[in-house]
Design a protein around this motif. Structure first.
Motif, mmCIF file in Angstrom:
data_model
loop_
_atom_site.group_PDB
_atom_site.id
_atom_site.type_symbol
_atom_site.label_atom_id
_atom_site.label_comp_id
_atom_site.label_asym_id
_atom_site.label_seq_id
_atom_site.Cartn_x
_atom_site.Cartn_y
_atom_site.Cartn_z
ATOM 1 N N LYS A 196 0.836 -1.207 0.000
ATOM 2 C CA LYS A 196 0.000 0.000 0.000
ATOM 3 C C LYS A 196 0.870 1.256 0.000
ATOM 4 O O LYS A 196 0.618 2.207 -0.741
ATOM 5 C CB LYS A 196 -0.929 0.017 1.222
ATOM 6 C CG LYS A 196 -2.019 -1.008 1.192
ATOM 7 C CD LYS A 196 -2.796 -0.990 2.506
ATOM 8 C CE LYS A 196 -3.711 -2.189 2.631
ATOM 9 N NZ LYS A 196 -4.345 -2.261 3.955
ATOM 10 N N MET A 197 1.884 1.254 0.861
ATOM 11 C CA MET A 197 2.795 2.407 0.945
ATOM 12 C C MET A 197 3.571 2.579 -0.350
ATOM 13 O O MET A 197 3.737 3.703 -0.846
ATOM 14 C CB MET A 197 3.767 2.224 2.112
ATOM 15 C CG MET A 197 3.114 2.260 3.470
ATOM 16 S SD MET A 197 4.315 1.833 4.756
ATOM 17 C CE MET A 197 3.364 0.618 5.653
ATOM 18 N N GLU A 198 4.044 1.488 -0.897
ATOM 19 C CA GLU A 198 4.840 1.554 -2.123
ATOM 20 C C GLU A 198 4.022 2.053 -3.315
ATOM 21 O O GLU A 198 4.532 2.794 -4.154
ATOM 22 C CB GLU A 198 5.441 0.175 -2.419
ATOM 23 C CG GLU A 198 6.506 -0.200 -1.407
ATOM 24 C CD GLU A 198 6.814 -1.673 -1.314
ATOM 25 O OE1 GLU A 198 7.741 -2.014 -0.569
ATOM 26 O OE2 GLU A 198 6.128 -2.499 -1.974
ATOM 27 N N ARG A 199 2.761 1.679 -3.362
ATOM 28 C CA ARG A 199 1.914 2.155 -4.470
ATOM 29 C C ARG A 199 1.646 3.658 -4.363
ATOM 30 O O ARG A 199 1.572 4.354 -5.378
ATOM 31 C CB ARG A 199 0.622 1.348 -4.511
ATOM 32 C CG ARG A 199 0.854 -0.056 -5.033
ATOM 33 C CD ARG A 199 -0.436 -0.807 -5.318
ATOM 34 N NE ARG A 199 -0.115 -2.075 -5.956
ATOM 35 C CZ ARG A 199 -0.169 -3.258 -5.343
ATOM 36 N NH1 ARG A 199 -0.557 -3.346 -4.085
ATOM 37 N NH2 ARG A 199 0.133 -4.350 -5.996
ATOM 38 N N ILE A 200 1.529 4.160 -3.152
ATOM 39 C CA ILE A 200 1.394 5.609 -2.953
ATOM 40 C C ILE A 200 2.661 6.309 -3.441
ATOM 41 O O ILE A 200 2.601 7.299 -4.177
ATOM 42 C CB ILE A 200 1.112 5.940 -1.470
ATOM 43 C CG1 ILE A 200 -0.300 5.504 -1.086
ATOM 44 C CG2 ILE A 200 1.318 7.431 -1.186
ATOM 45 C CD1 ILE A 200 -0.574 5.502 0.412
ATOM 46 N N ILE A 201 3.802 5.777 -3.045
ATOM 47 C CA ILE A 201 5.085 6.357 -3.466
ATOM 48 C C ILE A 201 5.241 6.262 -4.975
ATOM 49 O O ILE A 201 5.688 7.218 -5.622
ATOM 50 C CB ILE A 201 6.253 5.664 -2.731
ATOM 51 C CG1 ILE A 201 6.202 5.995 -1.236
ATOM 52 C CG2 ILE A 201 7.603 6.062 -3.338
ATOM 53 C CD1 ILE A 201 7.103 5.145 -0.364
ATOM 54 N N LEU A 202 4.866 5.140 -5.562
ATOM 55 C CA LEU A 202 4.953 4.958 -7.013
ATOM 56 C C LEU A 202 4.142 6.014 -7.743
ATOM 57 O O LEU A 202 4.606 6.611 -8.723
ATOM 58 C CB LEU A 202 4.494 3.546 -7.395
ATOM 59 C CG LEU A 202 4.606 3.154 -8.860
ATOM 60 C CD1 LEU A 202 6.063 3.095 -9.297
ATOM 61 C CD2 LEU A 202 3.925 1.801 -9.085
ATOM 62 N N LYS A 203 2.947 6.261 -7.251
ATOM 63 C CA LYS A 203 2.086 7.275 -7.864
ATOM 64 C C LYS A 203 2.716 8.665 -7.745
ATOM 65 O O LYS A 203 2.757 9.435 -8.706
ATOM 66 C CB LYS A 203 0.701 7.256 -7.211
ATOM 67 C CG LYS A 203 -0.306 8.178 -7.847
ATOM 68 C CD LYS A 203 -1.652 8.073 -7.154
ATOM 69 C CE LYS A 203 -2.598 7.391 -8.105
ATOM 70 N NZ LYS A 203 -3.972 7.348 -7.584
ATOM 71 N N GLN A 204 3.228 8.980 -6.559
ATOM 72 C CA GLN A 204 3.849 10.297 -6.341
ATOM 73 C C GLN A 204 5.117 10.461 -7.167
ATOM 74 O O GLN A 204 5.342 11.519 -7.753
ATOM 75 C CB GLN A 204 4.176 10.492 -4.862
ATOM 76 C CG GLN A 204 2.971 10.639 -3.984
ATOM 77 C CD GLN A 204 3.343 10.673 -2.505
ATOM 78 O OE1 GLN A 204 4.386 10.181 -2.089
ATOM 79 N NE2 GLN A 204 2.454 11.254 -1.701
ATOM 80 N N SER A 205 5.944 9.429 -7.214
ATOM 81 C CA SER A 205 7.197 9.537 -7.971
ATOM 82 C C SER A 205 6.922 9.615 -9.467
ATOM 83 O O SER A 205 7.618 10.326 -10.197
ATOM 84 C CB SER A 205 8.147 8.385 -7.640
ATOM 85 O OG SER A 205 7.609 7.131 -7.990
ATOM 86 N N GLY A 206 5.899 8.907 -9.922
ATOM 87 C CA GLY A 206 5.525 8.982 -11.332
ATOM 88 C C GLY A 206 5.045 10.371 -11.722
ATOM 89 O O GLY A 206 5.350 10.861 -12.819
ATOM 90 N N ALA A 207 4.325 11.014 -10.816
ATOM 91 C CA ALA A 207 3.772 12.345 -11.095
ATOM 92 C C ALA A 207 4.858 13.400 -11.271
ATOM 93 O O ALA A 207 4.636 14.414 -11.942
ATOM 94 C CB ALA A 207 2.816 12.761 -9.975
#
Length: 159
Positions: free
Chosen positions: A116-127
């Protein structure tokens, strides 16, 4: 827009560093849980699980270092105290786990929280086009999804 020395937007990078620190804290708790299970596991699955837990905690230790180094690369300071880890933990802290199913369930639950945490980070880093963090999170997610599948299969469950 103000950027840092590696060309990422300053404000968004600070938010990302905070999320990475939360991930780091939770990986530290996961790591310590694995160490305890490695030491304390008992029963007929001892030999297999003792080795598996060692494999998992060694992998977690590498990931902890990668996360901390990424935080530093982004200009932040990684958490490095037990109070920080406990304060930011979303993973259940356990002690004295001796039974195989209890241990495997804790691993599945812990990895689910990390995902869950990694997917949040993935979304933020992608943005913000942070490919360094993006690639690291993608790799972590793929590995952990497979581990959850394997642990679930060991438990006789489907994902």
């Amino acid at each position: 827009m103000k950027t840092n020395s590696i060309g990422l937007p300053q404000k968004e990078t600070e938010i990302l560093v905070n999320e990475l620190n939360i991930l780091l804290a939770n990986f530290q708790i996961y790591y310590q849980n694995l160490r305890g299970m490695h030491w304390n596991i008992r029963g007929k699955s001892f030999f297999d699980l003792h080795l598996k837990f060692e494999e998992l905690y060694n992998d977690a230790q590498l990931k902890i270092d990668m996360i901390a180094e990424r935080i530093l690369t982004l200009g932040g300071t990684p958490f490095h105290t037990f109070p920080d880890y406990i304060e930011h933990s979303k993973i259940q802290i356990e002690k004295n786990i001796f039974k195989d199913e209890e241990a495997i369930n804790l691993i599945v639950n812990s990895l689910s929280e990390l995902l869950k945490m990694e997917r949040i980070i993935l979304k933020q880093s992608g943005a913000i086009d942070d490919e360094g963090t993006n690639g690291m999170m993608s790799d972590f997610i793929s590995e952990q999804e497979k581990t959850i599948w394997m642990m679930s299969a060991w438990l006789g469950k489907t994902i």
